[in-house]
Write a protein that holds these residues in place. Sequence first.
Motif, mmCIF file in Angstrom:
data_model
loop_
_atom_site.group_PDB
_atom_site.id
_atom_site.type_symbol
_atom_site.label_atom_id
_atom_site.label_comp_id
_atom_site.label_asym_id
_atom_site.label_seq_id
_atom_site.Cartn_x
_atom_site.Cartn_y
_atom_site.Cartn_z
ATOM 1 N N TYR A 76 -3.689 0.811 -3.157
ATOM 2 C CA TYR A 76 -4.450 0.818 -1.904
ATOM 3 C C TYR A 76 -4.987 -0.551 -1.517
ATOM 4 N N ALA A 77 -4.994 -1.528 -2.417
ATOM 5 C CA ALA A 77 -5.474 -2.871 -2.081
ATOM 6 C C ALA A 77 -4.956 -3.874 -3.086
ATOM 7 N N ALA A 125 0.845 -1.190 0.000
ATOM 8 C CA ALA A 125 0.000 0.000 0.000
ATOM 9 C C ALA A 125 0.883 1.243 0.000
ATOM 10 N N GLY A 126 0.554 2.171 -0.891
ATOM 11 C CA GLY A 126 1.331 3.405 -0.997
ATOM 12 C C GLY A 126 2.350 3.403 -2.117
ATOM 13 N N GLU A 158 -9.216 5.247 -11.234
ATOM 14 C CA GLU A 158 -8.451 4.146 -10.662
ATOM 15 C C GLU A 158 -7.745 3.385 -11.775
ATOM 16 N N GLU A 214 3.860 3.475 -5.802
ATOM 17 C CA GLU A 214 3.360 4.254 -6.933
ATOM 18 C C GLU A 214 3.498 3.525 -8.264
ATOM 19 N N TYR A 274 -5.212 -2.891 -6.924
ATOM 20 C CA TYR A 274 -6.070 -1.721 -7.070
ATOM 21 C C TYR A 274 -5.281 -0.471 -6.699
ATOM 22 N N THR A 275 -5.347 0.533 -7.567
ATOM 23 C CA THR A 275 -4.644 1.788 -7.296
ATOM 24 C C THR A 275 -5.568 2.971 -7.577
ATOM 25 N N GLU A 276 -5.269 4.098 -6.945
ATOM 26 C CA GLU A 276 -6.064 5.316 -7.154
ATOM 27 C C GLU A 276 -5.154 6.445 -7.589
ATOM 28 N N ARG A 301 -1.510 5.298 -6.803
ATOM 29 C CA ARG A 301 -0.965 4.741 -5.572
ATOM 30 C C ARG A 301 -1.754 3.489 -5.182
#
Length: 197
Positions: free
Chosen positions: A144-145, A126-127, A167, A129, A191-193, A142
């Motif tokens: 997140y899951a 998590a975090g 996302e 890039e 999964y990234t945002e 970034r």
Amino acid sequence: MLLLSGCQETADEVSVRSKDVGFASERKYTASDTAVKTAIENPINALKREGIEPEKISIPAIGVEAKTLHLGTKENGEMDVPDTIEDVSWFEPGYKPGENGRAVIAGHVDGIDGPAIFWDLAELEAGDEIIVEGEDGQLVFRVYAMESVELELADVQSVFGYRSSPELVLITCSGDYDHNRGTREERLIVYTELVEE
């Protein structure tokens, strides 16, 4: 119906599922439908962003830099994947990275000769890039899951579906190799945002 292709060239049909997201009704609307007109006027649509067509992806945490192909689906409905283990592919009929919704990029975890571009994808945390570059600029996402999903429990709509913010989803094979199917038993989904500037 869209199906996710396997990581091996002889892979069977596969789809993927996300445990932590919900989606709107699957009802189909016509252009004259009141619900569609209401959605167009919904204030949340004012936040819609323009995406970019990805040409390159970089993941510094695991040393990945790859050319991004633009692929769609095969004749049998499976999501097309790169012919080589060094490239990744963006699902072009779906959302662009940076648009509201989930853009999807897939890559192989291994090949006949050894590790492939997404071999270390499971090492992400998590975090971390993911940088996507295209002619129209660069975007940073970034993590997140992450989850590894058995093929039988898959749900394509949750991975390729609409979100009210941009996302990016990365997909590769995981789990043990199933010789009968010609692919691994699971799919790793990251999964990234979008990182807001």
